[in-house]
Motif scaffolding. Structure first.
Motif, PDB file in Angstrom:
ATOM      1  N   UNK A 102      38.991  -3.611  -5.882  1.00 52.38           N
ATOM      2  CA  UNK A 102      38.614  -3.713  -7.297  1.00 52.38           C
ATOM      3  C   UNK A 102      37.911  -5.043  -7.564  1.00 52.38           C
ATOM      4  N   UNK A 103      36.652  -5.006  -7.989  1.00 52.97           N
ATOM      5  CA  UNK A 103      35.919  -6.259  -8.209  1.00 52.97           C
ATOM      6  C   UNK A 103      36.361  -7.025  -9.456  1.00 52.97           C
ATOM      7  N   UNK A 104      37.091  -6.382 -10.359  1.00 48.39           N
ATOM      8  CA  UNK A 104      37.446  -7.026 -11.620  1.00 48.39           C
ATOM      9  C   UNK A 104      38.862  -7.600 -11.631  1.00 48.39           C
ATOM     10  N   UNK A 105      39.541  -7.597 -10.515  1.00 49.01           N
ATOM     11  CA  UNK A 105      40.910  -8.112 -10.510  1.00 49.01           C
ATOM     12  C   UNK A 105      40.908  -9.625 -10.594  1.00 49.01           C
ATOM     13  N   UNK A 106      41.942 -10.172 -11.196  1.00 49.00           N
ATOM     14  CA  UNK A 106      42.021 -11.616 -11.337  1.00 49.00           C
ATOM     15  C   UNK A 106      43.223 -12.205 -10.596  1.00 49.00           C
ATOM     16  N   UNK A 107      43.884 -11.378  -9.807  1.00 47.75           N
ATOM     17  CA  UNK A 107      45.022 -11.834  -9.000  1.00 47.75           C
ATOM     18  C   UNK A 107      44.909 -11.252  -7.603  1.00 47.75           C
ATOM     19  N   UNK A 108      45.583 -11.888  -6.674  1.00 46.07           N
ATOM     20  CA  UNK A 108      45.612 -11.367  -5.309  1.00 46.07           C
ATOM     21  C   UNK A 108      46.341 -10.027  -5.287  1.00 46.07           C
TER      22      UNK A 108
END
Length: 85
Positions: free
Chosen positions: A23-29
């Protein structure tokens, strides 16, 4: 209720973990999101045994969470997700 041990993914290429990784929009590992999802499911079903935690891990590792798309759920085009959005 005891705090259950979060089990690591055994299928990092597919399922929930693989979907999060791509997912390119994730903000966490991915590992952080995996832990959060496992914990929230465990709390929701009041899981307190290793057997239940194995079930949660197996569910998240299955291909269904990663393959589920709005288009396959609804034939109404307004719910279809579009690439690039």
């Amino acid at each position: 209720m005891t705090t259950p041990t979060i089990l690591p993914s055994r299928n990092e290429d597919y399922g929930f973990f693989g979907t999060m990784t791509r997912c390119p929009e994730r903000d966490r590992r991915s590992a952080e999101v995996w832990t959060l999802a496992s914990r929230l499911i465990a709390e929701a079903i009041r899981a307190d045994s290793e057997e239940e935690m194995i079930g949660i891990r197996d569910f998240l590792d299955s291909r269904m969470p990663g393959r589920c798309r709005w288009r396959s759920i609804s034939k109404d085009d307004k719910f279809e997700t579009r690439k690039g959005q």
